[in-house]
Each structure stands twice: as C-alpha cells, then as structure tokens.
Design a protein around this motif. Sequence first.
Motif, short mmCIF file in Angstrom:
data_model
loop_
_atom_site.label_atom_id
_atom_site.label_comp_id
_atom_site.label_asym_id
_atom_site.label_seq_id
_atom_site.Cartn_x
_atom_site.Cartn_y
_atom_site.Cartn_z
N LEU A 21 0.83 -1.32 0.00
CA LEU A 21 -0.09 -0.23 -0.18
C LEU A 21 0.92 1.20 0.07
CD1 LEU A 21 -2.85 -0.91 2.55
CD2 LEU A 21 -2.87 -0.87 0.22
N ARG A 22 0.47 2.29 -0.90
CA ARG A 22 1.34 3.38 -0.79
C ARG A 22 0.34 4.69 -0.75
NH1 ARG A 22 4.63 1.02 -6.10
NH2 ARG A 22 5.90 -0.76 -4.80
N GLN A 23 1.05 5.67 -0.15
CA GLN A 23 0.38 6.83 0.13
C GLN A 23 1.56 7.94 0.12
OE1 GLN A 23 -1.59 7.98 3.70
NE2 GLN A 23 -3.36 7.97 2.43
N GLY A 24 1.62 8.74 -0.95
CA GLY A 24 2.67 9.68 -1.02
C GLY A 24 3.85 9.17 -1.21
N ASP A 25 4.83 9.61 -0.01
CA ASP A 25 6.02 8.89 -0.13
C ASP A 25 6.12 7.81 1.02
OD1 ASP A 25 5.80 10.30 2.19
OD2 ASP A 25 7.83 11.44 2.04
N VAL A 30 1.94 -5.49 3.03
CA VAL A 30 0.74 -6.14 3.74
C VAL A 30 0.55 -7.40 3.16
CG1 VAL A 30 -0.40 -3.68 4.14
CG2 VAL A 30 -0.86 -4.93 2.03
N GLN A 31 -0.05 -8.24 4.11
CA GLN A 31 -0.28 -9.26 3.67
C GLN A 31 -1.77 -9.40 2.98
OE1 GLN A 31 -0.69 -12.48 6.75
NE2 GLN A 31 -1.77 -14.10 5.30
N LEU A 32 -1.96 -9.73 1.81
CA LEU A 32 -3.07 -9.65 0.96
C LEU A 32 -3.99 -10.96 1.46
CD1 LEU A 32 -4.80 -8.57 -1.35
CD2 LEU A 32 -3.96 -10.25 -2.87
N LEU A 33 -5.34 -10.76 1.93
CA LEU A 33 -6.14 -11.81 2.22
C LEU A 33 -6.92 -12.33 1.13
CD1 LEU A 33 -7.15 -10.44 5.88
CD2 LEU A 33 -5.41 -11.94 5.39
N ASP A 34 -7.69 -11.10 0.50
CA ASP A 34 -8.44 -11.57 -0.67
C ASP A 34 -8.49 -10.50 -1.66
OD1 ASP A 34 -10.73 -9.93 0.22
OD2 ASP A 34 -11.32 -11.57 1.64
N VAL A 35 -9.04 -10.72 -2.86
CA VAL A 35 -9.25 -9.55 -3.81
C VAL A 35 -10.37 -9.81 -4.49
CG1 VAL A 35 -7.86 -10.85 -5.48
CG2 VAL A 35 -7.81 -8.30 -5.44
N SER A 36 -11.05 -8.74 -5.42
CA SER A 36 -12.08 -9.13 -6.02
C SER A 36 -11.91 -7.93 -7.42
CB SER A 36 -13.53 -8.63 -5.37
OG SER A 36 -13.60 -7.39 -5.16
N LEU A 37 -12.89 -8.07 -8.21
CA LEU A 37 -12.59 -7.23 -9.35
C LEU A 37 -12.85 -5.65 -8.55
CD1 LEU A 37 -14.69 -8.66 -12.24
CD2 LEU A 37 -12.37 -8.54 -11.82
N LYS A 38 -13.39 -5.35 -7.48
CA LYS A 38 -13.63 -3.96 -6.84
C LYS A 38 -12.96 -3.85 -5.67
CE LYS A 38 -16.59 -1.29 -8.04
NZ LYS A 38 -16.65 -0.24 -8.71
N GLY A 39 -11.81 -4.72 -5.44
CA GLY A 39 -11.26 -4.06 -4.13
C GLY A 39 -10.40 -4.94 -3.47
N LEU A 40 -9.74 -5.03 -2.08
CA LEU A 40 -9.12 -5.98 -1.69
C LEU A 40 -9.20 -6.08 -0.12
CD1 LEU A 40 -5.47 -4.76 -1.32
CD2 LEU A 40 -7.13 -3.89 -3.20
N LEU A 41 -8.94 -6.99 0.52
CA LEU A 41 -8.91 -6.87 1.90
C LEU A 41 -7.62 -7.40 2.37
CD1 LEU A 41 -10.44 -6.98 4.50
CD2 LEU A 41 -10.74 -9.38 4.45
N ARG A 44 -3.95 -5.75 8.29
CA ARG A 44 -3.53 -4.53 8.85
C ARG A 44 -1.97 -4.47 9.39
NH1 ARG A 44 -6.61 -0.22 12.29
NH2 ARG A 44 -4.69 1.25 12.92
N PRO A 45 -1.22 -3.41 8.63
CA PRO A 45 0.10 -3.51 9.44
C PRO A 45 0.39 -3.00 10.64
CG PRO A 45 -0.50 -2.03 7.40
CD PRO A 45 -1.34 -2.64 7.67
N VAL A 46 1.50 -3.37 11.18
CA VAL A 46 1.77 -2.89 12.32
C VAL A 46 2.10 -1.64 12.59
CG1 VAL A 46 3.22 -3.26 14.41
CG2 VAL A 46 2.88 -5.36 13.22
N GLN A 47 2.81 -0.86 11.64
CA GLN A 47 3.28 0.28 11.75
C GLN A 47 2.28 1.15 11.00
OE1 GLN A 47 5.36 1.63 13.93
NE2 GLN A 47 5.70 -0.36 14.90
N TRP A 48 0.83 1.17 11.27
CA TRP A 48 -0.20 1.76 10.36
C TRP A 48 -0.44 3.06 10.67
CZ3 TRP A 48 -2.12 1.37 5.79
CH2 TRP A 48 -3.14 2.00 5.42
N ASP A 49 0.18 4.14 10.04
CA ASP A 49 0.14 5.65 10.37
C ASP A 49 -0.49 6.38 9.27
OD1 ASP A 49 2.56 5.31 8.94
OD2 ASP A 49 3.54 6.34 10.13
N ALA A 50 -1.38 5.76 8.32
CA ALA A 50 -1.73 6.55 7.13
C ALA A 50 -2.66 7.68 7.69
CB ALA A 50 -2.41 5.36 6.10
N ASP A 51 -2.87 8.56 6.43
CA ASP A 51 -3.88 9.47 6.50
C ASP A 51 -5.18 9.00 5.70
OD1 ASP A 51 -5.40 11.65 6.00
OD2 ASP A 51 -3.71 12.99 4.93
N MET A 52 -6.11 8.74 6.66
CA MET A 52 -7.41 7.96 6.43
C MET A 52 -8.03 8.93 5.38
SD MET A 52 -6.83 5.60 7.63
CE MET A 52 -5.68 4.94 9.18
N THR A 53 -7.93 10.20 5.14
CA THR A 53 -8.62 11.10 4.38
C THR A 53 -8.16 11.17 2.88
OG1 THR A 53 -7.26 13.00 4.75
CG2 THR A 53 -9.07 12.51 6.33
#
Length: 122
Positions: A21-25, A30-41, A44-53
């Motif tokens: 998963l990438r956001q800016g720099d 992450v461990q991919l659990l499942d995927v579809s044509l419309k998204g993925l699950l 959650r990474p241990v060091q998860w400090d993303a900007d949710m917006t």
Amino acid sequence: MSGHDERRRFQRIYFDAPTDLRQGDRSWPVQLLDVSLKGLLVQRPVQWDADMTQDFDAVIHLNDKTTQVRMQVELRHEEPDRLGFACLFIDIDSISHLHRLVELNVADSTEMMRELRQLIED
C-alpha cells in the motif's frame, strides 16, 4: 464482517501475493487476504500511520515479480486486524491481470460474466 459480506456484489477470492500500500512517499508491505474486481482486503500492518482522508495505491505483485496489479483505492472499512479497500481506478493492463486471476478461481463462468457486466455498469 457479515454486513460487508451481505452487501458484497463481487466474489472475493483468497489470494496470497506480496502487496504494497502506498500513499505519497510512504509505503506499507501488507499481507493480501483476498481480492475482487472491486477491491481488496489486507492484514493491517503493525506500523499503520496512514492519512485516512487520502487515497492509496495498492500494488499486488504476481508470481513472476514483474507482473503487477495496480489500483488506486480508498479505505472503506477498518478493523483491528484488517483493512478493506474499494477500487477507485485500475488501468487496462491491471484489470486484465486481475480478471484472469479471478477467472481462474471462480468456478462459475456465468458468475464471472455477471461481475464483469456489473463492473462496467458501476
């Protein structure tokens, strides 16, 4: 998660592939659990400090390491151990790879065609 399952219109397949998963720099493997044509699950990474917006780029590295599925995604649901993302944009090469991956894992070709029609209509 049953509420998400009931609303799900696209069949998810369980698939394990190196995913980022990438956001800016910033980037989170992450461990991919499942995927579809419309998204993925993903797990959650241990060091998860993303900007949710802000949106994310998801990169799924397929078996040969040069073939990738790239999606622009947004976080739709967050749980203590999992993150669910919806696809906002996917390029033609990536959707071709993802389509083939889902096709190989969905036993019912009628269901696959229904999902493709629904993807196009959305």
